[in-house]
Write a protein that holds these residues in place. Structure first.
Motif, PDB file in Angstrom:
ATOM      1  N   ASN A 708      70.484  39.275  -9.148  1.00  0.00           N
ATOM      2  CA  ASN A 708      69.624  38.727  -8.095  1.00  0.00           C
ATOM      3  C   ASN A 708      69.863  37.239  -7.846  1.00  0.00           C
ATOM      4  O   ASN A 708      68.949  36.501  -7.482  1.00  0.00           O
ATOM      5  N   ALA A 710      71.528  34.746  -5.409  1.00  0.00           N
ATOM      6  CA  ALA A 710      72.091  34.670  -4.058  1.00  0.00           C
ATOM      7  C   ALA A 710      73.294  33.733  -4.054  1.00  0.00           C
ATOM      8  O   ALA A 710      73.368  32.784  -4.840  1.00  0.00           O
ATOM      9  N   ARG A 753      72.104  27.616  -0.672  1.00  0.00           N
ATOM     10  CA  ARG A 753      71.085  27.922  -1.682  1.00  0.00           C
ATOM     11  C   ARG A 753      70.231  26.684  -1.971  1.00  0.00           C
ATOM     12  O   ARG A 753      70.247  26.114  -3.061  1.00  0.00           O
ATOM     13  N   ASN A 755      66.188  25.140  -1.037  1.00  0.00           N
ATOM     14  CA  ASN A 755      64.866  25.589  -0.593  1.00  0.00           C
ATOM     15  C   ASN A 755      63.975  24.386  -0.264  1.00  0.00           C
ATOM     16  O   ASN A 755      63.822  23.476  -1.087  1.00  0.00           O
ATOM     17  N   ASP A 780      64.944  34.677   1.405  1.00  0.00           N
ATOM     18  CA  ASP A 780      65.323  34.566  -0.010  1.00  0.00           C
ATOM     19  C   ASP A 780      65.382  33.111  -0.465  1.00  0.00           C
ATOM     20  O   ASP A 780      66.099  32.773  -1.408  1.00  0.00           O
ATOM     21  N   HIS A 781      64.628  32.250   0.232  1.00  0.00           N
ATOM     22  CA  HIS A 781      64.437  30.851  -0.175  1.00  0.00           C
ATOM     23  C   HIS A 781      65.729  30.043  -0.100  1.00  0.00           C
ATOM     24  O   HIS A 781      65.971  29.165  -0.933  1.00  0.00           O
TER      25      HIS A 781
END
Length: 990
Positions: A708, A710, A753, A755, A780-781
């Protein structure tokens, strides 16, 4: 919204009026920049010395002068250089070129005086000096004797039958340079006759690639993958050994000095071989050296040889430079390994015993082509032989660093290739202050593909594993037609690629020192991208070097972000080549570093299931070597790591490396069975081990996605091969560098990636910084950012501040959706459309007319009508002026703008230098609408130009699009005088 917009083109040159729809009145919706000093923006605008490029400063055949040295260094400083790597070498006469006059011999009093003058001037100018400590490369010189030189095993063999009576006199093995030292005389029975495997009718397969496996030769010059050397190309077939290890006897004590032996074979039917084995000079020599500095290369396996070289050659130079040591001189260097093979030295037997735990001498018949014990045992011994050679090569660089450190200097050696020499490339950098490899400029002659010479990932991995902030590369190297190169379409994309591989300090190859009395183009080395004051485009090179320095500044911040650490095993030779080789199989979207055994065992720690370097870099997963062969110690660390909570990725290891005891082999198998047996039975090849996870697969990317995690960088599926990136993180910023790998413009939406933070665009070409509002937070932030990248374009995206509340969610023009943050697959965003935040106010930039509707995240909608702006053609007569006495007429009149290389006049067509295009134009009040920004678009330029209007310089253009901002310069009714000195035409370079 108000607006300004227009593009105007006329074939090759045009004035472009670009509409900027802007100035939303009322409240501001974005976050402005903080009032505190912005260190990143300040350094980006004016990169500090540490971020500036260096260059190979070539003293060709030692031929330079004090005046030339001063001129060179002053010119470098003006163009934004931070220092030099001083190399005395020749090479002018290669490829059939004439030689240049000889200067003082390297290290002579006259040469040393020039060197000290260079240090004095560099100190005055604030430049850093790295000294290449020999003339050319491969340490050595005219005084090196075979005893101190590089060495190779050599042997002679004598066959005797059972019961043969003596005396037997052995022949002396082949020797070079009159040098031979004996190791042993060995005897052993031959179970398959006297022929070597595969020779003279013997049907057994020979040991494959024996010269490479025994470190007697090097592979090709492009860092070959030699993992295959860990096994033999032929499978084990029954009883095929020439002799057993227990049957090899050392009878050296029974041999006289003249080679007469006092030994007779025992009775029986077998033939016996007497192997007289020793070592001789390899005849490896200094390469590309100046004048009389010719001779043998030293023995890199013997610290005593380095000590002698240091005391005789390096120490006098440091003594003479004492007033400046630690000020301008900072590093010592030696260039790439071009010694060929080497596999023995005077203390090799003792060093082998200490490292491998057994005596190598009974195994030496293997080096001569015999299969001893079994094919596998022979191959394992050869791996140990190469490993020991590599360990001693490491010791050479460790010792050089120790000697240098006593003077407050570091080392910057190009020690890790690119030739396929017998060393572990990453480990040669463990004592380097700055790991350095190399990349070459694109060319159909010498780099038609990146696998030919683009090896930057290795130095970057070494810097990361060993805690060094800088990863350097000799860059822009070339051989052949240097005029094939282009700043925007070759050199920039090559540099950008090096950045995404991990480089953050370029050492430009090269800048040749050329005394003024030699005129133009002066003396020049046959290779490299030539860049010095004698080169046509030197005058205008400052904007290009500023781009290099800005990029390096940002990529020297913080630490790299890489999710995977790939362990490349313990084989020798071992290299890290291209990022896209992807040995961890983690691309696209994730990045990785590579570690050696030394790095894994000595420079990484396991903390709460995370692998961490001494410098603080953290990795989420460890990937085992694709060879599936590794030392027991590395396997044990992998077991501890996964038990402690780490993510371990790799299929079942096959066996340990080298000759090991039964106890070690059994322990290896027990660990493998305990970890992999259950994993291999699971449906998804994934099992929990202790606090961690084991993925028994060779795809790290799939394993990370199963966990999980990303991707750190994600592009649209049809653009994956067109984009590349690198990511660094400091205490206050995440820094992404993203490049377009294609020679065509690209509109894209990348997902990063990150956030909850605001993307800022840092343009290293222009120095401009702005906050983009074309981004959206994902479920998915992560954050998706819209980017427009020119041909081979690149951009920095930084995240430093909280996310703006007014990011754009959609843009429509004439009721057609151009941009949608929710449905990025439906976008058809024009290349020239941007929405930025300027001081907290949204600003729309576009060159296309229409009725725009912009929707923001807070639900507010703004509408603006952008009127059509007409092109302003420049179709007047142009004049073209040439400097006097360069073979071209002083001036030409052109009916239309055209390249001088298209002229029918040979003096014009073959002109190499700077010429000036001039024309005039008049603009009206209607063309100069207050809202509009005016741009001068030059169309196609080969390869750079400086532009001025009415005597005011507007800048230098060196890449597509070739345009300059003329806003505020032009006035209605004023007669414009447009001048574009073109000085970058490589096509006519001398």
């Amino acid at each position: 919204m108000n607006y300004r917009t227009r593009w105007i083109k006329t074939g090759t040159v045009a004035i472009a009026i670009v509409v900027v729809a802007s100035a939303l009145t009322g409240r501001a919706y974005g976050q402005g920049h903080p009032s505190a000093p912005d260190v990143l923006r300040k350094g980006f605008a004016n990169p500090p010395a540490s971020a500036r490029l260096r260059c190979y400063w070539w003293w060709l055949n030692g031929h330079t002068t004090k005046a030339t040295i001063t001129r060179d260094l002053e010119e470098m400083q003006k163009k934004g250089y931070g220092g030099v790597l001083l190399v005395d070498a020749n090479g002018a006469n290669q490829n059939g070129n004439d030689n240049v006059p000889a200067g003082p011999e390297f290290g002579s009093p006259e040469w040393t005086a020039l060197y000290v003058h260079a240090l004095r001037e560099a100190d005055r100018l604030g430049l850093e000096v790295t000294l290449n400590i020999t003339s050319g490369w491969n340490l050595g010189g005219p005084w090196v004797q075979p005893e101190q030189a590089s060495k190779l095993l050599t042997w002679s063999r004598t066959m005797v039958g059972a019961g043969d009576a003596g005396p037997i006199k052995l022949s002396v093995p082949p020797a070079k340079n009159g040098f031979y030292r004996q190791i042993a005389v060995l005897v052993y029975p031959l179970h398959h006759g006297t022929n070597l495997p595969g020779k003279n009718g013997d049907t057994r397969k020979p040991l494959s690639e024996l010269a490479l496996k025994s470190a007697a030769a090097e592979g090709n010059f492009s860092m070959p993958d030699l993992t295959r050397l860990l096994v033999d190309a032929s499978p084990e077939v029954g009883d095929e050994q020439d002799t057993d290890l227990t049957e090899v006897h050392d009878i050296s004590s029974q041999v006289d000095s003249d080679g007469t032996i006092h030994w007779s074979p025992p009775a029986g039917e077998q033939s016996w071989e007497i192997l007289r084995i020793g070592y001789t000079s390899s005849d490896a020599r200094v390469s590309t050296s100046s004048g009389a500095w010719q001779g043998l290369a030293i023995d890199y396996l013997d610290p005593a040889a380095l000590d002698q070289y240091w005391n005789k050659t390096v120490l006098p130079l440091l003594t003479a430079a004492k007033p400046y040591v630690g000020r301008s001189p900072k590093y010592l260097a030696s260039d790439s390994w071009e010694l060929g093979g080497t596999n023995w030295t005077r203390n090799f037997r003792e060093e082998f015993r200490k490292r491998r735990g057994y005596d190598p001498v009974p195994y030496l018949p293997i080096v001569s082509g015999r299969i001893v014990g079994s094919r596998e045992l022979s191959t394992r011994f050869l791996a140990d032989l190469r490993r020991t050679v590599a360990d001693l090569v490491n010791g050479h660089y460790d010792h050089l660093a120790l000697l240098s450190n006593k003077f407050g200097l570091g080392i910057q050696c190009e020690s890790g290739g690119p030739h396929g020499a017998p060393f572990d490339a990453l480990e040669t950098f463990r004592s380097s202050a700055i790991p350095q490899t190399e990349y070459w400029a694109m060319s159909p002659e010498h780099r038609s593909g990146d696998t030919d010479r683009f090896f930057v990932k290795e130095a970057a991995s070494a810097a990361h594993i060993y805690g060094r902030p800088l990863a350097a590369a000799e860059g822009m190297t070339s051989i052949g037609n240097q005029w094939n190169e282009s700043l925007g379409m070759n050199l920039k994309p090559s540099f950008d690629q090096a950045l995404t591989e991990g480089m953050n300090r370029l050492v430009w190859h090269e800048f040749t020192s050329s005394p003024a009395e030699l005129g133009l183009p002066g003396q020049e080395y046959f290779a490299g991208t030539h860049l010095n004051p004698n080169v046509t485009w030197w005058r205008d090179a400052g904007q290009f070097t500023l781009y290099l320095n800005r990029a390096q500044f940002l990529l020297q911040q913080g630490l790299p972000v890489a999710d995977v650490l790939y362990y490349y095993g313990d084989n020798v030779p071992n290299f890290v080549r291209l990022k896209r080789d992807d040995p961890a199989r983690v691309l696209p979207g994730f990045d990785y570093d590579v570690t050696s055994t030394d790095g894994l065992l000595s420079h990484l720690s396991v903390k709460s299931g995370v692998l961490q370097t001494t410098g603080g870099i953290r990795y989420r997963a460890l990937v085992l070597p694709r060879s599936h062969i590794l030392p027991l110690a590395a396997l044990e660390l992998a077991e501890r790591y996964v038990q402690a909570g780490g993510v371990l990725i790799g299929v079942r290891p096959l066996r340990s490396q080298g000759v090991v005891t039964e106890t070690e082999a059994k322990k290896f198998s027990q660990i493998v069975d305990a970890l992999w047996t259950v994993c291999e039975k699971s449906m998804d090849h994934h099992v929990a081990i202790g606090k961690g996870q084991l993925f028994c697969t060779d795809s790290s990317r799939n394993a990370l996605k199963t966990s999980n995690l990303a991707p750190d960088f994600e592009a649209p599926a049809d653009q994956t091969g067109s984009l590349d990136y690198i990511h660094r993180r400091s205490a206050n910023a995440d820094i992404y560098f993203i490049r377009n790998t294609q020679p065509k413009a690209l509109q894209t939406m990348v997902t990063l990636r990150i956030n909850g933070r605001q993307p800022e665009i840092f343009d290293a070409v222009t120095g401009e910084v702005h906050q983009t509002l074309l981004f959206t937070a994902t479920a998915d932030h992560r954050i998706s950012v819209s980017l427009a990248l020119e041909p081979y374009g690149s951009v920095f995206v930084l995240f430093r501040h909280p996310m703006a509340k007014n990011n754009v969610t959609s843009i429509a023009r004439d009721s057609t959706i151009l941009y949608s943050g929710e449905h990025t697959d439906r976008m058809s965003l024009p290349f020239s459309l941007m929405v930025e935040s300027e001081g907290g106010t949204p600003v729309l930039h576009t060159s296309d007319a229409g009725a725009y509707e912009v929707t923001f995240a807070n639900g507010q909608i703004r509408r603006v009508n952008v009127e059509r702006a007409s092109d302003i053609p420049i179709s007047r007569v142009w004049s073209l002026a040439f400097p006097p006495n360069w073979g071209a007429p002083s001036q030409l009149q052109l009916d239309s703008l055209q390249s001088w290389t298209e002229s029918t006049d040979a003096g014009v067509r073959y002109f190499s230098g700077t010429a000036i295009y001039r024309t005039t134009a008049n603009l009206t009040n209607s063309q100069l609408v207050e809202k509009n920004s005016l741009w001068l678009d030059l169309g196609e330029v080969k390869n750079l130009a400086e532009v001025s209007i009415n005597g005011k310089p507007l800048g230098i253009v060196w890449k597509k699009p070739f345009r300059v901002d003329a806003t505020g310069v032009l006035k209605a009714g004023q007669r414009l005088r447009i001048e574009t000195p073109g000085g970058g035409g490589y096509g006519n370079e001398l």
